[in-house]
Design a protein around this motif. Structure first.
Motif, PDB file in Angstrom:
ATOM      1  N   TYR A 106      37.348  52.231  48.151  1.00 57.60           N
ATOM      2  CA  TYR A 106      36.825  53.359  48.749  1.00 57.60           C
ATOM      3  C   TYR A 106      36.105  54.490  48.102  1.00 57.60           C
ATOM      4  CZ  TYR A 106      37.443  57.251  52.041  1.00 57.60           C
ATOM      5  OH  TYR A 106      37.086  58.388  53.033  1.00 57.60           O
ATOM      6  N   GLN A 107      34.960  54.845  48.290  1.00 62.15           N
ATOM      7  CA  GLN A 107      34.344  55.860  47.504  1.00 62.15           C
ATOM      8  C   GLN A 107      34.447  55.544  45.946  1.00 62.15           C
ATOM      9  OE1 GLN A 107      36.063  59.550  49.131  1.00 62.15           O
ATOM     10  NE2 GLN A 107      34.338  59.739  50.137  1.00 62.15           N
ATOM     11  N   GLY A 108      34.367  54.287  45.815  1.00 58.84           N
ATOM     12  CA  GLY A 108      34.144  53.922  44.045  1.00 58.84           C
ATOM     13  C   GLY A 108      35.249  53.663  43.683  1.00 58.84           C
ATOM     14  N   LYS A 109      36.526  53.740  44.221  1.00 60.69           N
ATOM     15  CA  LYS A 109      37.860  53.430  43.411  1.00 60.69           C
ATOM     16  C   LYS A 109      38.589  52.661  44.423  1.00 60.69           C
ATOM     17  CE  LYS A 109      37.797  58.272  41.820  1.00 60.69           C
ATOM     18  NZ  LYS A 109      38.698  59.648  41.536  1.00 60.69           N
ATOM     19  N   PRO A 110      39.634  51.863  43.764  1.00 63.43           N
ATOM     20  CA  PRO A 110      40.282  50.750  44.358  1.00 63.43           C
ATOM     21  C   PRO A 110      41.415  51.730  45.372  1.00 63.43           C
ATOM     22  CG  PRO A 110      40.267  50.331  42.102  1.00 63.43           C
ATOM     23  CD  PRO A 110      39.583  51.768  42.177  1.00 63.43           C
ATOM     24  N   MET A 111      41.470  51.123  46.517  1.00 59.46           N
ATOM     25  CA  MET A 111      42.461  51.943  47.389  1.00 59.46           C
ATOM     26  C   MET A 111      43.722  51.304  47.786  1.00 59.46           C
ATOM     27  SD  MET A 111      41.572  52.864  51.348  1.00 59.46           S
ATOM     28  CE  MET A 111      41.302  54.628  51.409  1.00 59.46           C
ATOM     29  N   LYS A 112      44.902  51.936  47.456  1.00 54.77           N
ATOM     30  CA  LYS A 112      45.994  51.249  47.880  1.00 54.77           C
ATOM     31  C   LYS A 112      46.589  51.518  49.265  1.00 54.77           C
ATOM     32  CE  LYS A 112      50.900  50.849  45.993  1.00 54.77           C
ATOM     33  NZ  LYS A 112      50.709  49.345  46.003  1.00 54.77           N
ATOM     34  N   ILE A 113      46.645  50.743  50.185  1.00 43.78           N
ATOM     35  CA  ILE A 113      46.747  50.956  51.520  1.00 43.78           C
ATOM     36  C   ILE A 113      48.491  51.227  51.843  1.00 43.78           C
ATOM     37  CG2 ILE A 113      46.453  50.349  53.878  1.00 43.78           C
ATOM     38  CD1 ILE A 113      43.638  49.240  53.108  1.00 43.78           C
ATOM     39  N   ASN A 114      48.850  52.291  52.299  1.00 42.56           N
ATOM     40  CA  ASN A 114      50.466  52.176  52.262  1.00 42.56           C
ATOM     41  C   ASN A 114      50.873  52.399  53.835  1.00 42.56           C
ATOM     42  OD1 ASN A 114      51.280  51.882  49.567  1.00 42.56           O
ATOM     43  ND2 ASN A 114      50.559  54.051  49.094  1.00 42.56           N
ATOM     44  N   SER A 115      49.934  53.472  54.398  1.00 47.52           N
ATOM     45  CA  SER A 115      50.500  53.877  55.704  1.00 47.52           C
ATOM     46  C   SER A 115      49.313  54.368  56.452  1.00 47.52           C
ATOM     47  CB  SER A 115      51.750  54.821  55.588  1.00 47.52           C
ATOM     48  OG  SER A 115      50.859  56.201  55.114  1.00 47.52           O
ATOM     49  N   ILE A 116      49.529  54.614  57.904  1.00 45.91           N
ATOM     50  CA  ILE A 116      48.503  55.069  58.739  1.00 45.91           C
ATOM     51  C   ILE A 116      48.064  56.589  58.319  1.00 45.91           C
ATOM     52  CG2 ILE A 116      47.734  55.554  61.315  1.00 45.91           C
ATOM     53  CD1 ILE A 116      49.466  53.237  61.815  1.00 45.91           C
ATOM     54  N   ALA A 117      49.138  57.564  58.289  1.00 47.28           N
ATOM     55  CA  ALA A 117      48.963  58.784  57.838  1.00 47.28           C
ATOM     56  C   ALA A 117      48.453  58.786  56.616  1.00 47.28           C
ATOM     57  CB  ALA A 117      50.383  59.552  57.788  1.00 47.28           C
ATOM     58  N   GLU A 118      48.394  58.281  55.646  1.00 45.39           N
ATOM     59  CA  GLU A 118      47.656  58.130  54.441  1.00 45.39           C
ATOM     60  C   GLU A 118      46.268  58.055  54.620  1.00 45.39           C
ATOM     61  OE1 GLU A 118      49.303  56.413  50.852  1.00 45.39           O
ATOM     62  OE2 GLU A 118      51.348  56.992  51.221  1.00 45.39           O
ATOM     63  N   GLN A 119      46.245  56.707  55.205  1.00 50.30           N
ATOM     64  CA  GLN A 119      44.597  56.443  55.579  1.00 50.30           C
ATOM     65  C   GLN A 119      43.938  57.469  56.341  1.00 50.30           C
ATOM     66  OE1 GLN A 119      44.887  54.224  53.170  1.00 50.30           O
ATOM     67  NE2 GLN A 119      43.234  53.085  54.313  1.00 50.30           N
ATOM     68  N   ILE A 120      44.570  58.250  57.221  1.00 52.00           N
ATOM     69  CA  ILE A 120      43.884  59.369  57.956  1.00 52.00           C
ATOM     70  C   ILE A 120      43.600  60.381  56.771  1.00 52.00           C
ATOM     71  CG2 ILE A 120      44.329  61.037  59.571  1.00 52.00           C
ATOM     72  CD1 ILE A 120      45.828  59.086  61.445  1.00 52.00           C
ATOM     73  N   SER A 121      44.526  60.772  56.173  1.00 53.04           N
ATOM     74  CA  SER A 121      44.535  62.007  55.253  1.00 53.04           C
ATOM     75  C   SER A 121      43.242  61.387  54.090  1.00 53.04           C
ATOM     76  CB  SER A 121      45.569  62.282  54.355  1.00 53.04           C
ATOM     77  OG  SER A 121      46.077  61.097  53.848  1.00 53.04           O
ATOM     78  N   GLU A 122      43.084  60.198  53.838  1.00 56.75           N
ATOM     79  CA  GLU A 122      42.084  59.739  52.878  1.00 56.75           C
ATOM     80  C   GLU A 122      40.748  59.931  53.765  1.00 56.75           C
ATOM     81  OE1 GLU A 122      41.970  58.777  49.655  1.00 56.75           O
ATOM     82  OE2 GLU A 122      44.020  58.973  49.443  1.00 56.75           O
ATOM     83  N   GLY A 123      40.535  59.833  54.977  1.00 57.61           N
ATOM     84  CA  GLY A 123      39.269  59.990  55.262  1.00 57.61           C
ATOM     85  C   GLY A 123      38.980  58.765  56.537  1.00 57.61           C
ATOM     86  N   LEU A 124      39.967  58.220  56.888  1.00 57.12           N
ATOM     87  CA  LEU A 124      39.553  56.980  57.741  1.00 57.12           C
ATOM     88  C   LEU A 124      40.361  57.315  59.136  1.00 57.12           C
ATOM     89  CD1 LEU A 124      39.325  55.660  54.797  1.00 57.12           C
ATOM     90  CD2 LEU A 124      39.920  53.319  56.337  1.00 57.12           C
ATOM     91  N   ALA A 125      39.600  56.910  60.027  1.00 60.55           N
ATOM     92  CA  ALA A 125      40.074  57.377  61.378  1.00 60.55           C
ATOM     93  C   ALA A 125      39.834  56.041  62.320  1.00 60.55           C
ATOM     94  CB  ALA A 125      39.396  58.548  62.263  1.00 60.55           C
TER      95      ALA A 125
END
Length: 512
Positions: free
Chosen positions: A323-342
């Motif tokens: 994501y945006q050039g960096k490996p993404m560690k997916i932990n929770s829905i709240a974190e994904q929203i804060s990272e910029g995914l909806a």
């Protein structure tokens, strides 16, 4: 007094007034005996409201209804059922924590002495589901079924009644595959042969032309026109629905996508299936800044599961997400929203809305952090942001503090879209965003998708509608049986290639 042997139910100048809005305005409607009576109109036209009057869910503010030459008044659904009226709701009304057979026989229980006869319930459920060509184990929890299967259980509930005279079907195919729609149409024709009259509400105009006998059009809570389906064309229907003939068209893009940076990459994504096999089988794809990426495939192809992995709802998945050039560690829905995914989910009632909250609170639910002022909420800022979304998405609402269920299905869907946009995402995932939305509202949603992509928002859209996805997507990936079977762009995007690729992976798959 109204008596016509060809009419099973007559509505005379029905009004329905809610606080701040008049949902029905002097609407008269004849339900023809032994026919498929199609009722269509834009979202908010009053279709579902009129059907709620007939089914006893709501009562008219003014006007009368007649059956068998006598005036009738349905104070509740039991009174309507006593007259042989059943309804299949647009939104699923199933008990998620009960089994298939318990849902089917709810309010139609068979008894053996003082106890429930579950043996008869199981046998009856098996027969009905076989008739619907969906042999789901009767003791399966409804909450474990996909939306399309739940829709078939909803339909099955109404086939239990022996004294059924009128069956109202409100968007019954919105979650069904093409094969499931064919089965439903076969059942509908059998019901007609039994003398049952059907009211059919759908936004899929091709279905209306195939199954309908007589069509009635509402607009803004008023009767517009009616005619036999054999005597009208699609363009006549569309023009009466929206006042103009609306066609899907591709938007001209001002962004140079060839040189745009990659925002999201998915490499070798696997999602295991319970009992062996894969829901997602070595899926790789990428998304560019400002791009509208389409995901097409049959139901069960793994489309929604892909979104669930990206949003942190499937921690058991494996593979790499950049994501945006960096490996993404997916932990929770709240974190994904804060990272910029909806995510705009497919099932707006269970996953998109909180029905006990009003329109405003539903829209701002995912972005409450941005309206904090110390330990308090900045309600003025929250309401201003919601107002902007209501204007941008053309949500038809008299008062944003009304209950969310006061809105039509399509406007509820727009609130779910607004909720995603209010988080200011970098990537917006839209799972069937036009499900249950009429042609005019679909066009507005497509314009919103185009407008936000032009601003640089990267969007992935899942759609089962060929013409829709061809109109809105810059590039399309096709999934089949969990595998990515095609990547199409430009002139390669054709109906033939999309359909062929959607069947290409069937019968194959890697074992777990």
């Amino acid at each position: 007094m109204f008596d016509d042997p060809n009419v099973v139910l007559h509505c005379e100048k029905i009004d329905k007034i809610y606080p701040g809005t008049k949902a029905l305005d002097q609407v008269s409607f004849d339900l023809l005996k032994g026919k498929v009576n199609v009722l269509i109109g834009e979202n908010g036209a009053g279709k579902s409201t009129l059907m709620k009057m007939i089914a006893g869910i709501e009562q008219p503010s003014a006007g009368k209804m007649y059956m068998d030459g006598e005036e009738v008044y349905f104070k509740d659904t039991n009174a309507a059922r006593a007259k042989g009226i059943g309804i299949i709701h647009q939104e699923l009304s199933l008990f998620q924590n009960l089994t298939v057979y318990q849902n089917i026989f709810m309010c139609h229980e068979k008894k053996k002495g003082m106890f429930l006869d579950d043996k008869k319930h199981v046998e009856g459920a098996k027969k009905i589901m076989q008739r619907l060509e969906h042999e789901i184990a009767p003791d399966t929890l409804v909450g474990d079924l996909r939306v399309g299967q739940q829709q078939m259980v909803e339909i099955a509930r109404n086939l239990v009644e022996d004294d059924l005279r009128v069956l109202i079907m409100d968007e019954p195919t919105s979650s069904l595959s093409a094969a499931e729609v064919k089965v439903l149409f076969k059942i509908m024709r059998e019901l007609l042969e039994q003398g049952i009259s059907i009211v059919y509400i759908s936004h899929r105009l091709e279905e209306i032309m195939e199954i309908g006998d007589h069509v009635t059009i509402l607009r803004d809570g008023k009767y517009v026109a009616d005619a036999d389906v054999k005597d009208v064309s699609l363009s006549w229907i569309v023009e009466n629905m929206v006042g103009k003939n609306t066609q899907y068209h591709r938007f001209e893009r001002s962004i140079d996508l060839d040189h745009a940076e990659k925002v999201l990459e998915v490499n070798h994504l696997y999602l295991p299936k319970t009992g062996g096999g894969w829901l997602l089988d070595d899926v790789s794809m990428y998304l560019k800044k400002g791009e509208v990426l389409g995901i097409y495939g049959l139901l069960g192809a793994g489309r929604s599961e892909l979104f669930e992995c990206l949003m942190g709802m499937r921690p058991e998945h494996t593979g790499e997400v950049i994501y945006q050039g960096k490996p993404m560690k997916i932990n929770s829905i709240a974190e994904q929203i804060s990272e910029g995914l909806a995510l705009v989910p497919e099932d707006r009632q269970r996953q998109g809305l909180v029905q006990s909250l009003d329109i405003c609170k539903n829209a701002s639910l995912a972005s409450l952090r941005s309206f904090r002022k110390g330990f308090l909420m900045n309600y003025a800022a929250e309401e201003k942001a919601v107002d902007e979304q209501i204007n941008d998405l053309h949500i038809k609402v008299a008062d944003k503090h009304l209950p969310i269920l006061s809105l039509s299905g399509g406007n509820q869907q727009k609130v779910v879209i607004a909720k995603g946009l209010m988080t200011n995402p970098t990537v917006l995932l839209m799972d069937e965003p036009s499900r249950g939305i009429d042609i005019g509202a679909k066009t507005e949603v497509f314009e919103i998708i185009h407008e936000f992509s032009e601003r640089g928002l990267s969007i992935i859209v899942i759609s089962s509608e060929l013409k829709e996805i061809m109109a809105i997507a810059d590039r399309i990936y096709v999934l089949s049986n969990g595998k990515c079977t095609a990547e199409l762009s430009g002139e390669d995007i054709t109906e033939d290639k999309l359909v062929r690729a959607s069947y290409a992976g069937l019968g194959t798959g890697k074992s777990a």
